[in-house]
Design a protein around this motif. Structure first.
Motif, mmCIF file in Angstrom:
data_model
loop_
_atom_site.group_PDB
_atom_site.id
_atom_site.type_symbol
_atom_site.label_atom_id
_atom_site.label_comp_id
_atom_site.label_asym_id
_atom_site.label_seq_id
_atom_site.Cartn_x
_atom_site.Cartn_y
_atom_site.Cartn_z
ATOM 1 N N LYS A 103 36.630 36.788 2.614
ATOM 2 C CA LYS A 103 35.262 36.268 2.625
ATOM 3 C C LYS A 103 34.642 36.280 1.224
ATOM 4 O O LYS A 103 33.439 36.124 1.072
ATOM 5 N N THR A 104 35.479 36.475 0.201
ATOM 6 C CA THR A 104 34.997 36.543 -1.175
ATOM 7 C C THR A 104 35.609 35.427 -2.017
ATOM 8 O O THR A 104 36.509 34.702 -1.563
ATOM 9 N N ASN A 105 35.137 35.317 -3.245
ATOM 10 C CA ASN A 105 35.723 34.357 -4.196
ATOM 11 C C ASN A 105 37.218 34.579 -4.374
ATOM 12 O O ASN A 105 37.981 33.643 -4.629
ATOM 13 N N ASN A 175 30.226 33.038 -4.489
ATOM 14 C CA ASN A 175 29.347 33.793 -5.388
ATOM 15 C C ASN A 175 29.530 33.275 -6.819
ATOM 16 O O ASN A 175 30.472 33.656 -7.510
ATOM 17 N N CYS A 176 28.621 32.420 -7.254
ATOM 18 C CA CYS A 176 28.748 31.821 -8.589
ATOM 19 C C CYS A 176 28.595 32.862 -9.694
ATOM 20 O O CYS A 176 29.230 32.762 -10.745
ATOM 21 N N GLN A 184 39.659 31.016 -10.639
ATOM 22 C CA GLN A 184 39.779 29.875 -9.730
ATOM 23 C C GLN A 184 40.746 28.813 -10.251
ATOM 24 O O GLN A 184 41.014 27.820 -9.556
ATOM 25 N N ILE A 185 41.285 29.021 -11.466
ATOM 26 C CA ILE A 185 42.316 28.104 -11.969
ATOM 27 C C ILE A 185 43.700 28.495 -11.436
ATOM 28 O O ILE A 185 44.646 27.710 -11.500
ATOM 29 N N LEU A 237 33.071 28.712 -16.823
ATOM 30 C CA LEU A 237 32.319 28.765 -18.083
ATOM 31 C C LEU A 237 30.818 28.876 -17.818
ATOM 32 O O LEU A 237 30.107 29.618 -18.499
ATOM 33 N N ARG A 238 30.351 28.129 -16.825
ATOM 34 C CA ARG A 238 28.925 28.178 -16.470
ATOM 35 C C ARG A 238 28.509 29.600 -16.101
ATOM 36 O O ARG A 238 27.476 30.102 -16.574
#
Length: 401
Positions: A103-105, A175-176, A184-185, A237-238
């Protein structure tokens, strides 16, 4: 204070230990690929190696022994660590920790599994070429089987990534703020590894049908990987600009380096297939242009990621200090990838373009840099394996985020 093996706190990032060992297998194969003759074939095989050994001087023979020993050792480590991971991953999936993780990134980290599987198949092919006599006589029958294997791994990767995207795009919850890394890559890296394996028949098969299917399917994985990587890099990066880079996952800032090497080899394999079977010649200049751009981008990424790692004191904490993180294994692939890309840049780029003489002084200077990166990663693999799978004094495992 009691100590535990850091690997007792399982994370799917431990699949990167298997991937790193497989990558080192490739670095030793580069010696054979570019240093011994293999007429009529795009890659050296057992017979070429034995002929080079019989005709070579003591230095050549020593090189061949070291290369074959390196391939055998790291291929064994690759398979051993893959089996360990598959066993631990299977048990971990049944725990509450896995349900929370999902349930996480970090859910996308499960794509380290198909990444490791694809690397193992690539490594297995190298083992066959180096150690199995007369393999080339039946290789055309093996290509379709290999493509089926890679396609199955690709379907698994698509299913796993679909589960992740399906959850975050329908339920939300991504979660940004916690996406302050390039983790995520990792899915893009997995798809690229499937793609480069799928592209192998394009470079080696004598069948236009097999080569065409290889090019078509590998192109899907090439574009899928590239799209995911671009989006993930922008999102990462953001978040880093706002929240700073996460110290535990900072090695992921370098993941673009192996991604570029794998995609570069994929494109080189496709280019060879286009030239042999479909009359689309790229030439030495095009190869030099591609490898130069990829290598330049890799150095830029290494400077960027290295700056962050140094500022955070990563090595002092996670390589030589009391903290441990499975994410440290993400440091191996960039060094391996840099070594491999330098070999392609030199041999398929500079040498074929006539800029550097094969086995001249400049050749060995650049080769020495590639070998330095290679053996730095050999040292790092041994260090991390001792820390994570041995019992380091006074070190406690840090759960991966």
């Amino acid at each position: 204070m009691p100590t535990r093996k850091p690997s007792e706190t399982y994370s799917p990032l431990y699949f990167l230990a298997s991937v790193g060992a497989g990558g080192l297998t490739v670095t030793f194969f580069m010696w054979l690929m570019f240093w011994i003759p293999h007429p009529g074939k795009t890659v050296p095989v057992f017979e070429d190696i034995m002929a080079a050994f019989a005709q070579g001087n003591p230095l050549t023979q020593a090189m061949l022994v070291i290369a074959m020993a390196g391939i055998a050792f790291f291929a064994f480590q690759n398979i051993k660590l893959l089996i360990w991971n598959l066993q631990r991953y299977s048990a971990w999936r049944k725990t509450d920790a896995f349900q929370t993780f999902s349930k996480t990134n970090a859910q996308s980290q499960v794509l380290a599994l198909p990444l490791a599987l694809a690397m193992a198949v690539n490594g297995g092919f190298i083992l066959g070429l180096v150690f199995v006599p007369d393999l080339w006589s039946i290789v055309e029958y093996l290509f379709p089987l290999a493509m089926v294997a890679f396609l199955a791994i690709g379907v698994l990767a698509l299913k796993q990534y679909g589960n992740f995207l399906g959850r975050v795009l329908t339920e939300g919850g991504f979660n940004c703020a916690a996406n302050n890394n390039f983790g995520q890559i990792l899915p893009a890296f997995a798809f690229s590894m499937v793609g480069v394996g799928m592209a192998a028949p394009a470079a080696m098969s004598t069948s236009a049908t097999v080569a065409g299917a290889s090019i078509a399917i590998s192109t899907f994985f090439l574009m899928t990987s590239a799209l995911i990587a671009v989006v993930a890099m922008i999102l990462g990066l953001r978040s880093m600009m706002e929240n700073g880079a996460n110290a535990d996952t900072a090695p992921t800032l370098l993941i673009i380096v192996p991604l570029l090497t794998v995609l570069g080899i994929l494109m080189l394999r496709q280019a060879h297939g286009f030239g042999v079977h479909f009359g689309v010649e790229s030439g030495a200049g095009a190869t030099l242009s591609l490898t130069s751009k990829l290598l330049g981008a890799q150095f830029a990424i290494l400077l960027f990621g290295g700056l962050v790692l140094v500022k955070q004191g990563y090595a002092g904490r996670f390589l030589f200090g009391s903290e441990n993180s499975a994410g440290a294994y993400a440091l191996i692939c960039p060094g391996v990838a840099l070594s491999v890309m330098m070999q392609f840049f030199l041999n398929n780029g500079l040498v074929k373009a006539g800029i550097v003489d094969k086995f001249g002084i400049a050749f060995w200077v650049i080769t020495a840099l590639a070998i330095a990166a290679q053996f730095a990663m050999v040292w790092l693999v041994l260090l991390l394996n001792r820390r994570h799978f041995g019992t380091p004094k006074g070190a406690e495992a840090v759960p991966a985020e």
